[in-house]
Each structure stands twice: as structure tokens, then as C-alpha cells.
Design a protein around this motif. Structure first.
Motif, PDB file in Angstrom:
ATOM      1  N   LYS A  87       0.821  -1.227   0.063  1.00 32.52           N
ATOM      2  CA  LYS A  87       0.094  -0.244   0.196  1.00 32.52           C
ATOM      3  C   LYS A  87       0.901   1.184  -0.306  1.00 32.52           C
ATOM      4  N   LYS A  88       1.960   1.161   0.882  1.00 35.22           N
ATOM      5  CA  LYS A  88       2.911   2.729   0.882  1.00 35.22           C
ATOM      6  C   LYS A  88       3.522   2.966  -0.750  1.00 35.22           C
ATOM      7  N   GLN A  89       4.144   1.204  -1.085  1.00 31.18           N
ATOM      8  CA  GLN A  89       4.754   1.581  -2.565  1.00 31.18           C
ATOM      9  C   GLN A  89       3.678   2.021  -3.216  1.00 31.18           C
ATOM     10  N   LEU A  90       2.139   1.449  -3.392  1.00 33.21           N
ATOM     11  CA  LEU A  90       0.956   2.246  -4.750  1.00 33.21           C
ATOM     12  C   LEU A  90       1.483   3.675  -4.618  1.00 33.21           C
ATOM     13  N   ALA A  91       0.941   4.170  -2.760  1.00 35.18           N
ATOM     14  CA  ALA A  91       0.971   5.413  -2.590  1.00 35.18           C
ATOM     15  C   ALA A  91       2.466   6.110  -3.504  1.00 35.18           C
ATOM     16  N   SER A  92       3.463   5.858  -3.538  1.00 31.69           N
ATOM     17  CA  SER A  92       4.665   6.393  -4.224  1.00 31.69           C
ATOM     18  C   SER A  92       4.568   6.382  -5.079  1.00 31.69           C
ATOM     19  N   GLU A  93       3.941   5.647  -5.873  1.00 32.20           N
ATOM     20  CA  GLU A  93       3.575   5.770  -7.752  1.00 32.20           C
ATOM     21  C   GLU A  93       2.656   6.315  -7.543  1.00 32.20           C
ATOM     22  N   LYS A  94       1.963   7.423  -6.567  1.00 30.44           N
ATOM     23  CA  LYS A  94       0.953   8.178  -7.271  1.00 30.44           C
ATOM     24  C   LYS A  94      -0.041   7.742  -7.477  1.00 30.44           C
ATOM     25  N   PHE A  95      -0.508   5.986  -6.811  1.00 28.58           N
ATOM     26  CA  PHE A  95      -1.834   5.530  -7.294  1.00 28.58           C
ATOM     27  C   PHE A  95      -2.500   6.289  -5.756  1.00 28.58           C
ATOM     28  N   GLU A  96      -3.739   6.288  -5.573  1.00 35.27           N
ATOM     29  CA  GLU A  96      -5.168   7.319  -4.854  1.00 35.27           C
ATOM     30  C   GLU A  96      -5.397   6.737  -4.265  1.00 35.27           C
ATOM     31  N   GLU A  97      -5.841   5.938  -2.716  1.00 36.27           N
ATOM     32  CA  GLU A  97      -7.248   5.111  -3.042  1.00 36.27           C
ATOM     33  C   GLU A  97      -8.332   5.835  -3.124  1.00 36.27           C
ATOM     34  N   LEU A  98      -8.856   5.185  -3.743  1.00 40.60           N
ATOM     35  CA  LEU A  98     -10.310   5.746  -4.619  1.00 40.60           C
ATOM     36  C   LEU A  98     -11.359   5.574  -3.338  1.00 40.60           C
ATOM     37  N   PHE A  99     -10.995   4.328  -3.007  1.00 37.35           N
ATOM     38  CA  PHE A  99     -12.553   3.652  -1.582  1.00 37.35           C
ATOM     39  C   PHE A  99     -11.845   2.623  -1.064  1.00 37.35           C
ATOM     40  N   PRO A 117      -8.905   8.385 -14.679  1.00 36.43           N
ATOM     41  CA  PRO A 117      -7.669   7.362 -14.336  1.00 36.43           C
ATOM     42  C   PRO A 117      -7.842   6.596 -15.494  1.00 36.43           C
ATOM     43  N   GLU A 118      -6.623   6.060 -15.619  1.00 35.43           N
ATOM     44  CA  GLU A 118      -6.974   4.265 -17.303  1.00 35.43           C
ATOM     45  C   GLU A 118      -5.563   2.532 -16.550  1.00 35.43           C
ATOM     46  N   ALA A 119      -5.901   3.312 -14.917  1.00 32.10           N
ATOM     47  CA  ALA A 119      -4.971   2.299 -14.157  1.00 32.10           C
ATOM     48  C   ALA A 119      -5.722   2.112 -12.851  1.00 32.10           C
ATOM     49  N   TYR A 120      -6.025   0.952 -12.539  1.00 28.44           N
ATOM     50  CA  TYR A 120      -6.886   0.871 -11.512  1.00 28.44           C
ATOM     51  C   TYR A 120      -6.218  -0.312 -11.210  1.00 28.44           C
ATOM     52  N   ILE A 121      -6.025  -0.665  -9.640  1.00 34.03           N
ATOM     53  CA  ILE A 121      -5.470  -1.523  -8.808  1.00 34.03           C
ATOM     54  C   ILE A 121      -6.338  -1.836  -7.694  1.00 34.03           C
ATOM     55  N   SER A 122      -6.482  -2.578  -7.512  1.00 35.33           N
ATOM     56  CA  SER A 122      -8.098  -3.478  -6.227  1.00 35.33           C
ATOM     57  C   SER A 122      -7.173  -4.536  -5.257  1.00 35.33           C
ATOM     58  N   VAL A 123      -6.988  -4.471  -3.898  1.00 31.44           N
ATOM     59  CA  VAL A 123      -6.368  -5.250  -3.549  1.00 31.44           C
ATOM     60  C   VAL A 123      -7.504  -6.439  -2.863  1.00 31.44           C
ATOM     61  N   VAL A 124      -8.237  -7.396  -1.755  1.00 31.91           N
ATOM     62  CA  VAL A 124      -9.359  -7.415  -1.441  1.00 31.91           C
ATOM     63  C   VAL A 124      -8.237  -8.721  -0.604  1.00 31.91           C
ATOM     64  N   GLU A 125      -8.155  -8.652   1.056  1.00 30.39           N
ATOM     65  CA  GLU A 125      -7.281  -9.567   1.700  1.00 30.39           C
ATOM     66  C   GLU A 125      -8.127  -9.999   2.944  1.00 30.39           C
ATOM     67  N   SER A 126      -8.332 -11.299   2.790  1.00 27.15           N
ATOM     68  CA  SER A 126      -8.886 -11.523   4.048  1.00 27.15           C
ATOM     69  C   SER A 126      -8.167 -11.842   4.942  1.00 27.15           C
ATOM     70  N   ASP A 127      -8.379 -12.858   5.812  1.00 22.61           N
ATOM     71  CA  ASP A 127      -7.615 -13.881   6.691  1.00 22.61           C
ATOM     72  C   ASP A 127      -5.788 -14.906   5.960  1.00 22.61           C
ATOM     73  N   SER A 128      -6.606 -15.518   5.171  1.00 27.35           N
ATOM     74  CA  SER A 128      -6.127 -16.105   4.564  1.00 27.35           C
ATOM     75  C   SER A 128      -5.339 -15.492   3.106  1.00 27.35           C
ATOM     76  N   SER A 129      -5.771 -15.131   2.748  1.00 32.79           N
ATOM     77  CA  SER A 129      -5.417 -14.590   1.083  1.00 32.79           C
ATOM     78  C   SER A 129      -6.188 -13.243   0.773  1.00 32.79           C
ATOM     79  N   LEU A 130      -4.939 -13.072  -0.632  1.00 30.71           N
ATOM     80  CA  LEU A 130      -5.035 -11.600  -1.113  1.00 30.71           C
ATOM     81  C   LEU A 130      -5.154 -11.511  -2.174  1.00 30.71           C
ATOM     82  N   MET A 131      -6.034 -11.092  -3.273  1.00 27.21           N
ATOM     83  CA  MET A 131      -6.900 -11.008  -4.332  1.00 27.21           C
ATOM     84  C   MET A 131      -5.629  -9.599  -5.027  1.00 27.21           C
ATOM     85  N   LEU A 132      -5.374  -9.842  -5.961  1.00 26.65           N
ATOM     86  CA  LEU A 132      -4.653  -8.091  -6.259  1.00 26.65           C
ATOM     87  C   LEU A 132      -5.297  -8.120  -7.874  1.00 26.65           C
ATOM     88  N   PHE A 133      -6.097  -7.222  -8.242  1.00 27.41           N
ATOM     89  CA  PHE A 133      -6.438  -6.788  -9.712  1.00 27.41           C
ATOM     90  C   PHE A 133      -5.701  -5.563 -10.503  1.00 27.41           C
TER      91      PHE A 133
END
Length: 178
Positions: A87-99, A117-133
Motif C-alpha cells: 500500500k505504501k509503495q502504491l502511494a509512492s507511485e501516485k496511486f490514490e485510494e478511491l475507496f 484514471p486509466e489505471a486501477y489496482i484493487s486488493v482484497v485481503e482476507s485472513d488467509s488470502s490476498l486477491m490482486l486486480f
């Protein structure tokens, strides 16, 4: 369950690319091997729309590439500090949290880059997994809202897409262009 499927599919349409659209994502992938990888291109996204829904067609028409990765935290040696660093590195790349939102036991984060925006990244975190879009291109958001309010079957689209890529021996799609 329906709300989760709608949320998951909406996020799927919002976010992913593996070939270094984001340097942060590329570095993350060098350190952590995904459990599964799916890659959607315009032709694949259109093919999933078997009902020929015009709102769905408008939704995906400007998406150039959509990638979806899952990581089992235990198998990928992912810790909470790895996720905080991402999350910190995404912020350093000028990605802003949309929601950010919580759905059952999932924590969902959506990031955008740029004023139009023409670039979107999403992260879904649970206790056991991480999904990255990660997505190149932009979804047509008014069409997404129409689909959510209609009787469009997001669960069926998710099922079709998973069946399309299902392989008994291996889930990852090979021959990924660079």
C-alpha cells in the motif's frame, strides 16, 4: 452471497495487469508467487457476455487488459507487513485510494492513478488470502451502475469466466504476452 458476488465481479472489472503497469505490482510479483492467475483481454471480456447485454458491452469496451491474481498467504509467505508495504509503495507511485470497504471478512481497497484514471489496482485481503486486480483502461461506470440495479446475473458471468479458464491440472493461463 449475491452482494459478495456483485462486489467481487465489480472489483474484477475495476483492477489488474501483470506486465508492470505498476512497478510496485511487478516488484510484489517478483517476491510472491500467485496461487492462480487469470488474464482477460477485450475479446475474452466480450465473449463472457453470452446474453449480449448492451450495458455490459459498454462497461468493458475500453478495458485493454484485466488481470486477476490470488495469493494464499501461507504459501506465498505473505505477512501483514508485506501488505502494508504494498500500500505504501502504491502511494509512492501516485496511486490514490478511491475507496475502502469491508464485506464479511474481506477488506477491499481500490486505487486509481491520475485525474482521468486509466489505471486501477484493487486488493482484497482476507485472513488467509490476498486477491490482486490490476486493469489497463477504464470501465464505463454508468453502465456498471445500471447492471448493479438491473437483474444482470453477475454470478453467472463469474461462473462462465472461471469455467472458461478451468483446467484440471493447472489454473494459470500460459503464453502470457509481455
Amino acid at each position: 452471497m449475491k452482494a459478495f458476488l456483485i462486489t467481487a465481479f465489480a472489483l474484477l472489472l475495476f483492477c489488474f495487469e501483470i506486465n508492470a503497469q505498476s512497478k510496485t505490482v511487478a516488484r510484489f510479483l517478483e517476491k510472491h508467487k500467485p496461487s492462480t492467475s487469470f488474464y482477460f483481454y477485450p475479446s475474452t471480456l466480450r465473449m463472457i457476455n453470452r446474453e449480449n447485454n448492451p450495458d455490459y458491452q459498454r462497461l468493458v469496451r475500453n478495458i485493454e487488459k484485466l488481470s486477476f491474481l490470488t495469493f494464499e498467504k501461507k504459501n506465498a509467505n505473505l505477512s501483514s507487513s508485506d501488505f502494508q508495504n504494498l500500500k505504501k509503495q502504491l502511494a509512492s507511485e501516485k496511486f490514490e485510494e478511491l475507496f475502502t470497504m469491508n464485506d464479511q471478512k474481506n477488506h477491499i481497497y481500490v486505487y486509481v492513478q491520475g485525474d482521468d484514471p486509466e489505471a486501477y489496482i484493487s486488493v482484497v485481503e482476507s485472513d488467509s488470502s490476498l486477491m490482486l486486480f490490476d486493469m489497463q483502461g477504464a470501465p464505463h461506470l454508468p453502465s456498471l451502475m445500471k447492471l448493479i440495479q438491473s437483474d444482470f446475473n453477475f454470478g453467472k458471468v463469474a461462473e462462465l469466466s472461471s469455467q472458461f479458464f478451468k483446467d484440471d491440472d493447472e489454473v494459470e493461463v500460459k503464453n502470457q504476452p509481455k
